[in-house]
Structure formats: structure tokens, C-alpha cells
Design a protein around this motif. Structure first.
Motif, PDB file in Angstrom:
ATOM      1  N   GLY A  98       0.837  -1.191   0.000  1.00 19.61           N
ATOM      2  CA  GLY A  98       0.000   0.000   0.000  1.00 19.61           C
ATOM      3  C   GLY A  98       0.872   1.240   0.000  1.00 19.61           C
ATOM      4  O   GLY A  98       2.005   1.222   0.464  1.00 19.61           O
ATOM      5  N   ILE A  99       0.341   2.323  -0.550  1.00 14.83           N
ATOM      6  CA  ILE A  99       1.033   3.604  -0.555  1.00 14.83           C
ATOM      7  C   ILE A  99       0.247   4.521   0.369  1.00 14.83           C
ATOM      8  O   ILE A  99      -0.972   4.663   0.224  1.00 14.83           O
ATOM      9  CB  ILE A  99       1.091   4.221  -1.970  1.00 14.83           C
ATOM     10  N   TYR A 100       0.928   5.126   1.327  1.00 19.87           N
ATOM     11  CA  TYR A 100       0.287   5.998   2.299  1.00 19.87           C
ATOM     12  C   TYR A 100       0.930   7.377   2.246  1.00 19.87           C
ATOM     13  O   TYR A 100       2.151   7.491   2.211  1.00 19.87           O
ATOM     14  CB  TYR A 100       0.412   5.425   3.714  1.00 19.87           C
ATOM     15  N   LEU A 101       0.111   8.412   2.253  1.00 16.54           N
ATOM     16  CA  LEU A 101       0.594   9.785   2.227  1.00 16.54           C
ATOM     17  C   LEU A 101       0.263  10.444   3.556  1.00 16.54           C
ATOM     18  O   LEU A 101      -0.902  10.519   3.952  1.00 16.54           O
ATOM     19  CB  LEU A 101      -0.046  10.567   1.075  1.00 16.54           C
ATOM     20  N   ARG A 102       1.297  10.911   4.235  1.00 16.56           N
ATOM     21  CA  ARG A 102       1.157  11.647   5.485  1.00 16.56           C
ATOM     22  C   ARG A 102       1.629  13.062   5.218  1.00 16.56           C
ATOM     23  O   ARG A 102       2.748  13.254   4.758  1.00 16.56           O
ATOM     24  CB  ARG A 102       2.030  11.039   6.590  1.00 16.56           C
ATOM     25  N   GLN A 114       0.283  18.092  -5.897  1.00 14.96           N
ATOM     26  CA  GLN A 114       1.436  17.825  -6.752  1.00 14.96           C
ATOM     27  C   GLN A 114       2.053  16.462  -6.438  1.00 14.96           C
ATOM     28  O   GLN A 114       2.406  15.712  -7.346  1.00 14.96           O
ATOM     29  CB  GLN A 114       2.494  18.922  -6.587  1.00 14.96           C
ATOM     30  N   VAL A 115       2.166  16.134  -5.155  1.00 18.53           N
ATOM     31  CA  VAL A 115       2.714  14.837  -4.761  1.00 18.53           C
ATOM     32  C   VAL A 115       1.787  13.715  -5.217  1.00 18.53           C
ATOM     33  O   VAL A 115       2.238  12.688  -5.744  1.00 18.53           O
ATOM     34  CB  VAL A 115       2.965  14.783  -3.239  1.00 18.53           C
ATOM     35  N   LEU A 116       0.489  13.912  -5.060  1.00 21.49           N
ATOM     36  CA  LEU A 116      -0.466  12.914  -5.540  1.00 21.49           C
ATOM     37  C   LEU A 116      -0.384  12.763  -7.058  1.00 21.49           C
ATOM     38  O   LEU A 116      -0.523  11.660  -7.593  1.00 21.49           O
ATOM     39  CB  LEU A 116      -1.892  13.288  -5.129  1.00 21.49           C
ATOM     40  N   GLY A 117      -0.142  13.849  -7.769  1.00 19.86           N
ATOM     41  CA  GLY A 117       0.010  13.788  -9.217  1.00 19.86           C
ATOM     42  C   GLY A 117       1.233  12.981  -9.630  1.00 19.86           C
ATOM     43  O   GLY A 117       1.184  12.217 -10.595  1.00 19.86           O
ATOM     44  N   VAL A 118       2.327  13.145  -8.901  1.00 21.30           N
ATOM     45  CA  VAL A 118       3.533  12.352  -9.183  1.00 21.30           C
ATOM     46  C   VAL A 118       3.245  10.874  -8.958  1.00 21.30           C
ATOM     47  O   VAL A 118       3.645  10.017  -9.756  1.00 21.30           O
ATOM     48  CB  VAL A 118       4.714  12.834  -8.302  1.00 21.30           C
ATOM     49  N   MET A 119       2.524  10.568  -7.892  1.00 24.37           N
ATOM     50  CA  MET A 119       2.180   9.172  -7.603  1.00 24.37           C
ATOM     51  C   MET A 119       1.284   8.600  -8.705  1.00 24.37           C
ATOM     52  O   MET A 119       1.465   7.464  -9.141  1.00 24.37           O
ATOM     53  CB  MET A 119       1.486   9.071  -6.249  1.00 24.37           C
ATOM     54  N   ARG A 120       0.323   9.396  -9.139  1.00 20.52           N
ATOM     55  CA  ARG A 120      -0.612   8.960 -10.181  1.00 20.52           C
ATOM     56  C   ARG A 120       0.122   8.723 -11.507  1.00 20.52           C
ATOM     57  O   ARG A 120      -0.142   7.744 -12.198  1.00 20.52           O
ATOM     58  CB  ARG A 120      -1.691  10.026 -10.349  1.00 20.52           C
ATOM     59  N   SER A 121       1.061   9.612 -11.856  1.00 20.36           N
ATOM     60  CA  SER A 121       1.802   9.455 -13.102  1.00 20.36           C
ATOM     61  C   SER A 121       2.761   8.264 -13.050  1.00 20.36           C
ATOM     62  O   SER A 121       3.170   7.751 -14.079  1.00 20.36           O
ATOM     63  CB  SER A 121       2.564  10.731 -13.442  1.00 20.36           C
ATOM     64  N   ALA A 122       3.108   7.808 -11.843  1.00 24.66           N
ATOM     65  CA  ALA A 122       3.970   6.634 -11.690  1.00 24.66           C
ATOM     66  C   ALA A 122       3.169   5.339 -11.760  1.00 24.66           C
ATOM     67  O   ALA A 122       3.739   4.254 -11.655  1.00 24.66           O
ATOM     68  CB  ALA A 122       4.736   6.706 -10.376  1.00 24.66           C
ATOM     69  N   GLY A 123       1.866   5.455 -11.921  1.00 30.60           N
ATOM     70  CA  GLY A 123       1.040   4.256 -12.045  1.00 30.60           C
ATOM     71  C   GLY A 123       0.383   3.806 -10.754  1.00 30.60           C
ATOM     72  O   GLY A 123      -0.223   2.746 -10.709  1.00 30.60           O
ATOM     73  N   VAL A 124       0.489   4.602  -9.722  1.00 32.58           N
ATOM     74  CA  VAL A 124      -0.129   4.262  -8.441  1.00 32.58           C
ATOM     75  C   VAL A 124      -1.502   4.925  -8.400  1.00 32.58           C
ATOM     76  O   VAL A 124      -1.613   6.138  -8.453  1.00 32.58           O
ATOM     77  CB  VAL A 124       0.734   4.751  -7.257  1.00 32.58           C
ATOM     78  N   GLY A 125      -2.541   4.112  -8.340  1.00 34.45           N
ATOM     79  CA  GLY A 125      -3.888   4.661  -8.344  1.00 34.45           C
ATOM     80  C   GLY A 125      -4.531   4.705  -6.979  1.00 34.45           C
ATOM     81  O   GLY A 125      -5.439   5.492  -6.731  1.00 34.45           O
ATOM     82  N   ASP A 126      -4.070   3.865  -6.069  1.00 33.78           N
ATOM     83  CA  ASP A 126      -4.695   3.760  -4.754  1.00 33.78           C
ATOM     84  C   ASP A 126      -3.728   4.280  -3.693  1.00 33.78           C
ATOM     85  O   ASP A 126      -2.751   3.615  -3.359  1.00 33.78           O
ATOM     86  CB  ASP A 126      -5.067   2.305  -4.473  1.00 33.78           C
ATOM     87  N   VAL A 127      -4.005   5.476  -3.180  1.00 32.52           N
ATOM     88  CA  VAL A 127      -3.154   6.099  -2.164  1.00 32.52           C
ATOM     89  C   VAL A 127      -4.005   6.357  -0.931  1.00 32.52           C
ATOM     90  O   VAL A 127      -5.076   6.950  -1.022  1.00 32.52           O
ATOM     91  CB  VAL A 127      -2.547   7.424  -2.669  1.00 32.52           C
ATOM     92  N   GLY A 128      -3.538   5.919   0.220  1.00 32.95           N
ATOM     93  CA  GLY A 128      -4.239   6.173   1.476  1.00 32.95           C
ATOM     94  C   GLY A 128      -3.743   7.458   2.104  1.00 32.95           C
ATOM     95  O   GLY A 128      -2.541   7.681   2.223  1.00 32.95           O
ATOM     96  N   LEU A 129      -4.669   8.327   2.493  1.00 34.15           N
ATOM     97  CA  LEU A 129      -4.321   9.577   3.166  1.00 34.15           C
ATOM     98  C   LEU A 129      -4.432   9.349   4.673  1.00 34.15           C
ATOM     99  O   LEU A 129      -5.510   9.060   5.180  1.00 34.15           O
ATOM    100  CB  LEU A 129      -5.243  10.711   2.721  1.00 34.15           C
ATOM    101  N   VAL A 130      -3.336   9.498   5.371  1.00 34.01           N
ATOM    102  CA  VAL A 130      -3.280   9.211   6.806  1.00 34.01           C
ATOM    103  C   VAL A 130      -3.693  10.458   7.577  1.00 34.01           C
ATOM    104  O   VAL A 130      -3.184  11.549   7.340  1.00 34.01           O
ATOM    105  CB  VAL A 130      -1.859   8.767   7.217  1.00 34.01           C
TER     106      VAL A 130
END
Length: 138
Positions: A98-102, A114-130
Motif C-alpha cells: 500500500g502507498i500511504y501519504l502523510r 502535486q505529490v499525488l500527481g507524481v504518484m498517479r503518473s507513476a502508475g499508483v492509483g490507490d493512495v491512502g491519506l493518513v
């Protein structure tokens, strides 16, 4: 000499006294229970509060944005420009469940996007916001 022969010899006690070992073990257990939560964080951030079930980043890949706007991924602090190039490589090296953003609550919304955009462009679609649980006010 004759007196010594009549005196009963003391029997040897072959039992091991483990009371002191148990005391030391319990003391170490208490010390580790107190210090373990302090060693987890490492970054001084204040998570935003939300009226939702809090999500805790227990396992997986954690990306943290501190108050200064520095991004910490996999324990390595870096600016946004470096994060853009390094994120896809870091996620590829580590088989994260899992990918978690704090992010600190004072970080501008634009930086988080912007950080979420970088994650999305890397192919990560599911990010948990802590977040932290919101305090109940009566």
C-alpha cells in the motif's frame, strides 16, 4: 576430627533461582513498551484531523510531507523535483502492499496535489491519506 565426621554434610541445592532473571526481563519489557512508540515517528508533523475512521500506515510505502514542504520517501528527504524522478524507482524496488501519504496540516493543498500527481503518473492509483481521529466535542 571425629566431630567433623558426625556433622551432617550440607546437601547441594541444584535448583536455579530465576526470580532475578524474571525481574530483569519484565523491566526490559516495560522499557521497550515505553520507548517503542517514540521510535516509530522520527518526523515532526501534525496530521490533519478528520471526521472519519483514521487510517494508520502500518505496512507499505509511506510518503511524508513535513512543515517545510520537504518530502520524505522511504526515509530519504528530498525536494519535489527529486521526488518526481525517484518515486517510480522507489516503488518498483519495494514491493509495497500500500502507498500511504502523510502530510502536515500546515502544508499547502497545492503541494499535496502535486505529490499525488507524481504518484498517479507513476502508475499508483490507490493512495491512502493518513489522518488523526477528530476529537469529540461535547
Amino acid at each position: 576430627m571425629r566431630r567433623r565426621r558426625h556433622r551432617a554434610r550440607l546437601e547441594l541445592n541444584a535448583e536455579i533461582n530465576v526470580v532475578s532473571l524474571i525481574d530483569v526481563m519484565l523491566l526490559l519489557l516495560v522499557i521497550f513498551m515505553i520507548t517503542a512508540p517514540m521510535m516509530q515517528g522520527g518526523l515532526d508533523i501534525r496530521l490533519p484531523r478528520a471526521d472519519a475512521r483514521p487510517l494508520e500506515a502500518k505496512s507499505g510505502f509511506v510518503v511524508t510531507i513535513n512543515r517545510a514542504g520537504t518530502i520524505v520517501a522511504d526515509g530519504t528527504p528530498m525536494p519535489l523535483e527529486q521526488f518526481r524522478g525517484a518515486f517510480k524507482v522507489l516503488v518498483g524496488q519495494r514491493a509495497a502492499r500500500g502507498i500511504y501519504l502523510r502530510a502536515d496540516e500546515t502544508v499547502p493543498y497545492g503541494t499535496v496535489v502535486q505529490v499525488l500527481g507524481v504518484m498517479r503518473s507513476a502508475g499508483v492509483g490507490d493512495v491512502g491519506l493518513v489522518t488523526e481521529a477528530e476529537e469529540i466535542r461535547e
